[in-house]
Design a protein around this motif. Structure first.
Motif, PDB file in Angstrom:
ATOM      1  N   PRO A 105     -77.711  25.900 -18.888  1.00 41.06           N
ATOM      2  CA  PRO A 105     -77.204  24.759 -19.663  1.00 41.06           C
ATOM      3  C   PRO A 105     -75.913  24.154 -19.103  1.00 41.06           C
ATOM      4  N   ASP A 106     -75.026  24.982 -18.574  1.00 38.53           N
ATOM      5  CA  ASP A 106     -73.771  24.437 -18.032  1.00 38.53           C
ATOM      6  C   ASP A 106     -74.037  23.596 -16.788  1.00 38.53           C
ATOM      7  N   ALA A 107     -74.886  24.108 -15.907  1.00 39.65           N
ATOM      8  CA  ALA A 107     -75.238  23.361 -14.697  1.00 39.65           C
ATOM      9  C   ALA A 107     -75.999  22.090 -15.064  1.00 39.65           C
ATOM     10  N   PHE A 108     -76.835  22.171 -16.117  1.00 37.88           N
ATOM     11  CA  PHE A 108     -77.607  21.003 -16.544  1.00 37.88           C
ATOM     12  C   PHE A 108     -76.681  19.874 -16.981  1.00 37.88           C
ATOM     13  N   LYS A 109     -75.615  20.211 -17.699  1.00 39.91           N
ATOM     14  CA  LYS A 109     -74.686  19.169 -18.158  1.00 39.91           C
ATOM     15  C   LYS A 109     -74.135  18.378 -16.978  1.00 39.91           C
ATOM     16  N   GLU A 110     -73.867  19.062 -15.883  1.00 38.51           N
ATOM     17  CA  GLU A 110     -73.365  18.380 -14.693  1.00 38.51           C
ATOM     18  C   GLU A 110     -74.466  17.571 -13.993  1.00 38.51           C
ATOM     19  N   LEU A 155     -79.855  13.460 -12.513  1.00 35.49           N
ATOM     20  CA  LEU A 155     -81.311  13.459 -12.626  1.00 35.49           C
ATOM     21  C   LEU A 155     -81.823  12.139 -13.204  1.00 35.49           C
ATOM     22  N   ALA A 156     -81.134  11.620 -14.191  1.00 31.92           N
ATOM     23  CA  ALA A 156     -81.529  10.331 -14.780  1.00 31.92           C
ATOM     24  C   ALA A 156     -81.412   9.216 -13.737  1.00 31.92           C
ATOM     25  N   GLU A 157     -80.351   9.253 -12.939  1.00 33.24           N
ATOM     26  CA  GLU A 157     -80.167   8.250 -11.883  1.00 33.24           C
ATOM     27  C   GLU A 157     -81.245   8.387 -10.814  1.00 33.24           C
ATOM     28  N   TYR A 158     -81.597   9.609 -10.475  1.00 35.82           N
ATOM     29  CA  TYR A 158     -82.658   9.832  -9.492  1.00 35.82           C
ATOM     30  C   TYR A 158     -83.984   9.248  -9.984  1.00 35.82           C
TER      31      TYR A 158
END
Length: 189
Positions: free
Chosen positions: A85-90, A95-98
């Protein structure tokens, strides 16, 4: 539904194979004498149709690759959210931009799934399909307009495919480096 390639006038051998047995039969396809078309004109139509079919195949394959990338990005997001979860926040914004970039990469070739033809207009693959349909099943050479349109679409198609290839071979590997550093799975174009 879809039909197979039409046979041009000429001599052929039809072969039926079942297991280790085969039967062959020679046959001749002849042009309907009521038609006022030459074999050369039919060959020209068949050649244009073949090239358009090949363009459609390549374009659809490229669009499937881009769709696969979007699905992989969504799966990566879910996986990272659940497991890190911590890595996901970053990574969430990245990912959305990709995903937006993947959609943009395919926007010349194919229409986005959520856009109607009226709002987005036909894309290159749809135009190629329409021209292919106008040539298939017609016993005549391509018209001058069809030849000119074919040349125009061929140029647009080459440009769009070059953009997609560059995206898949240059952009995606750069993303994979960033994803690996974040502990996320890499993308397979």
């Amino acid at each position: 539904g879809p039909r197979g390639a039409e046979a041009l006038p000429g001599a052929y051998t039809a072969k039926l194979i079942l297991g280790d047995k085969s039967v062959a039969q020679k046959l001749e396809v002849r042009l309907d004498p009521a038609l006022k078309v030459t074999a050369t004109e039919l060959e020209a139509r068949a050649e244009h149709a073949r090239k358009l079919r090949d363009m459609l195949d390549a374009g659809n394959l490229a669009l499937k690759s881009l769709d696969s990338l979007k699905e992989q990005l969504e799966s990566t997001g879910k996986l990272m959210k659940d497991r890190q979860p911590d890595a996901f926040k970053e990574l969430e914004k990245t990912l959305a931009e990709y995903k937006k970039q993947v959609e943009a990469a395919g926007s010349r070739l194919g229409r986005p799934p959520d856009a109607s033809r009226l709002e987005a207009g036909p894309r290159i693959v749809e135009k190629i399909s329409a021209l292919f349909g106008s040539l298939e099943g017609v016993n005549a050479a391509p018209t001058q307009y069809q030849k000119e349109y074919f040349a125009e679409l061929s140029g647009q198609f080459r440009e769009a495919m070059n953009e997609v290839r560059a995206f898949l071979t240059k952009t995606v590997p750069t993303w994979n480096e960033k994803l690996q550093k974040a502990g996320a799975p890499v993308l397979v174009p």
